[in-house]
Motif scaffolding. Sequence first.
Motif, PDB file in Angstrom:
ATOM      1  N   ARG A  16      60.844  40.880  37.063  1.00 39.52           N
ATOM      2  CA  ARG A  16      60.145  39.717  36.630  1.00 39.52           C
ATOM      3  C   ARG A  16      58.905  40.044  35.821  1.00 39.52           C
ATOM      4  N   MET A  17      58.304  41.305  35.901  1.00 38.68           N
ATOM      5  CA  MET A  17      57.012  41.790  35.199  1.00 38.68           C
ATOM      6  C   MET A  17      57.524  42.194  33.768  1.00 38.68           C
ATOM      7  N   GLY A  18      58.499  42.167  33.404  1.00 37.66           N
ATOM      8  CA  GLY A  18      59.034  42.065  31.939  1.00 37.66           C
ATOM      9  C   GLY A  18      58.383  43.812  31.191  1.00 37.66           C
ATOM     10  N   LYS A  19      58.245  44.623  32.271  1.00 41.50           N
ATOM     11  CA  LYS A  19      57.729  45.873  31.653  1.00 41.50           C
ATOM     12  C   LYS A  19      58.601  47.100  31.850  1.00 41.50           C
ATOM     13  N   LYS A  20      58.620  48.133  30.980  1.00 38.17           N
ATOM     14  CA  LYS A  20      59.354  49.198  31.059  1.00 38.17           C
ATOM     15  C   LYS A  20      59.074  50.183  32.290  1.00 38.17           C
ATOM     16  N   MET A  21      57.727  50.103  32.701  1.00 35.71           N
ATOM     17  CA  MET A  21      57.220  50.858  33.917  1.00 35.71           C
ATOM     18  C   MET A  21      57.183  50.001  35.261  1.00 35.71           C
ATOM     19  N   PHE A  25      53.155  50.843  39.138  1.00 32.87           N
ATOM     20  CA  PHE A  25      52.583  52.184  38.415  1.00 32.87           C
ATOM     21  C   PHE A  25      51.621  51.517  37.180  1.00 32.87           C
ATOM     22  N   LEU A  26      51.607  50.305  37.096  1.00 36.76           N
ATOM     23  CA  LEU A  26      50.753  49.591  36.061  1.00 36.76           C
ATOM     24  C   LEU A  26      49.350  49.613  36.331  1.00 36.76           C
ATOM     25  N   ASP A  27      48.489  49.573  35.420  1.00 35.93           N
ATOM     26  CA  ASP A  27      46.838  49.962  35.544  1.00 35.93           C
ATOM     27  C   ASP A  27      46.257  48.576  35.986  1.00 35.93           C
ATOM     28  N   PRO A  32      46.441  52.685  39.108  1.00 38.28           N
ATOM     29  CA  PRO A  32      47.814  52.250  39.213  1.00 38.28           C
ATOM     30  C   PRO A  32      47.714  51.249  40.549  1.00 38.28           C
ATOM     31  N   VAL A  33      48.678  50.272  40.269  1.00 38.09           N
ATOM     32  CA  VAL A  33      48.575  49.190  41.415  1.00 38.09           C
ATOM     33  C   VAL A  33      48.676  49.833  42.745  1.00 38.09           C
ATOM     34  N   ILE A  34      49.731  50.888  42.860  1.00 33.25           N
ATOM     35  CA  ILE A  34      49.949  51.609  44.143  1.00 33.25           C
ATOM     36  C   ILE A  34      48.767  52.289  44.682  1.00 33.25           C
ATOM     37  N   TYR A  35      48.060  52.896  43.983  1.00 34.41           N
ATOM     38  CA  TYR A  35      46.713  53.479  44.437  1.00 34.41           C
ATOM     39  C   TYR A  35      45.927  52.653  45.328  1.00 34.41           C
ATOM     40  N   HIS A  36      45.656  51.547  44.591  1.00 34.14           N
ATOM     41  CA  HIS A  36      44.858  50.484  45.500  1.00 34.14           C
ATOM     42  C   HIS A  36      45.538  50.207  46.990  1.00 34.14           C
ATOM     43  N   THR A  37      46.780  50.042  46.741  1.00 34.99           N
ATOM     44  CA  THR A  37      47.582  49.532  48.086  1.00 34.99           C
ATOM     45  C   THR A  37      47.421  50.899  49.092  1.00 34.99           C
ATOM     46  N   ILE A  38      47.680  51.969  48.742  1.00 38.02           N
ATOM     47  CA  ILE A  38      47.489  53.139  49.653  1.00 38.02           C
ATOM     48  C   ILE A  38      46.102  53.348  50.078  1.00 38.02           C
ATOM     49  N   LYS A  39      45.158  53.108  49.157  1.00 35.07           N
ATOM     50  CA  LYS A  39      43.815  53.124  49.609  1.00 35.07           C
ATOM     51  C   LYS A  39      43.160  52.284  50.626  1.00 35.07           C
ATOM     52  N   SER A  40      43.872  51.182  50.473  1.00 36.24           N
ATOM     53  CA  SER A  40      43.600  50.309  51.419  1.00 36.24           C
ATOM     54  C   SER A  40      43.565  50.854  52.881  1.00 36.24           C
ATOM     55  N   PHE A  41      44.915  51.317  53.064  1.00 40.23           N
ATOM     56  CA  PHE A  41      45.390  51.987  54.295  1.00 40.23           C
ATOM     57  C   PHE A  41      44.291  53.193  54.875  1.00 40.23           C
ATOM     58  N   GLU A 221      42.714  41.731  39.419  1.00 40.79           N
ATOM     59  CA  GLU A 221      41.555  42.336  38.721  1.00 40.79           C
ATOM     60  C   GLU A 221      40.044  41.699  39.319  1.00 40.79           C
ATOM     61  N   ILE A 222      40.242  40.414  39.142  1.00 44.28           N
ATOM     62  CA  ILE A 222      38.739  39.698  39.712  1.00 44.28           C
ATOM     63  C   ILE A 222      38.765  39.873  41.157  1.00 44.28           C
ATOM     64  N   ILE A 223      39.610  39.699  41.947  1.00 44.46           N
ATOM     65  CA  ILE A 223      39.555  40.006  43.427  1.00 44.46           C
ATOM     66  C   ILE A 223      39.116  41.537  43.612  1.00 44.46           C
ATOM     67  N   LEU A 224      39.659  42.269  43.255  1.00 45.04           N
ATOM     68  CA  LEU A 224      39.259  43.977  43.393  1.00 45.04           C
ATOM     69  C   LEU A 224      37.819  43.926  43.046  1.00 45.04           C
ATOM     70  N   LYS A 225      37.310  43.460  41.894  1.00 49.68           N
ATOM     71  CA  LYS A 225      36.117  43.644  40.995  1.00 49.68           C
ATOM     72  C   LYS A 225      35.092  42.897  42.181  1.00 49.68           C
ATOM     73  N   GLU A 226      35.310  41.834  42.636  1.00 53.03           N
ATOM     74  CA  GLU A 226      34.532  41.158  43.688  1.00 53.03           C
ATOM     75  C   GLU A 226      34.310  41.822  44.905  1.00 53.03           C
ATOM     76  N   ARG A 227      35.407  42.412  45.364  1.00 48.74           N
ATOM     77  CA  ARG A 227      35.496  43.266  46.732  1.00 48.74           C
ATOM     78  C   ARG A 227      34.561  44.457  46.464  1.00 48.74           C
ATOM     79  N   PHE A 228      34.786  45.429  45.473  1.00 50.10           N
ATOM     80  CA  PHE A 228      34.035  46.623  45.167  1.00 50.10           C
ATOM     81  C   PHE A 228      32.858  46.461  44.479  1.00 50.10           C
TER      82      PHE A 228
END
Length: 230
Positions: A16-21, A25-27, A32-41, A221-228
């Motif tokens: 549903r993202m409509g991307k090749k990647m 792994f999107l920025d 990458p998205v998954i970087y933020h997920t892992i970092k939270s833990f 992006e807005i949520i993470l910018k506010e958090r950090f």
Amino acid sequence: MSEIGILIPAAGKGSRMGKKMNKQFLDLLGKPVIYHTIKSFLDWQRDFELNIVLAAAEIDYFKQKILPLFSDYQQQFNIVAGGKSRKESVNNGLQNFSDKVKYVIIHDGARPMIKRELIEKSFQAVKKYDAVSCGVRVKDTIKVVENSFSKKTLARDSLRAIQTPQAFKLDLIKKAHHNYRKDKALDDATLVEELGEKVYIVEGDYNNFKITTPEDLKPAEIILKERFNV
């Protein structure tokens, strides 16, 4: 070794993202998205086994592009090849924990806005209830529709939009996966419910949504910018 296992399924195609990647792994804010997920833990604590489930074709990419971003964390990453479905992928991840693990927290790789407080709340709850999911109250009126006509309006007070993390005693969720023979499951909590076991619901977070379509990236992006405070 810790009694906690963290399982992050990230083997989905994300069509549903409509991307090749792959969407994990999107920025997102330069990482990458998954970087933020892992970092939270990893920001929650470090004493756990970490299993990341990936599509087999993307394991090398993860090792080359994502793992170096965590070089300062001294955390062992266990990379597991996923299966043909989310259920199969999660089951592969469950089988790769050591005998030391008693509880497992399962969280979607594409939910990068997870807060440490929600992880902790889920972990404390699973030690008491054995099976836990988080969910948020439904804001809109929900109707059952058949052939484009409204058939029934559901009582909003009893409805929750379910999210991850979901946390379980490891032996319980393994049994649930083993016993559930249907091709597709909505989530891991459903499998436990099919055993006749209760799943405790903790209050989730509206900002803990899943990156599913391109429109989700901007609010993330807005949520993470506010958090950090970026």
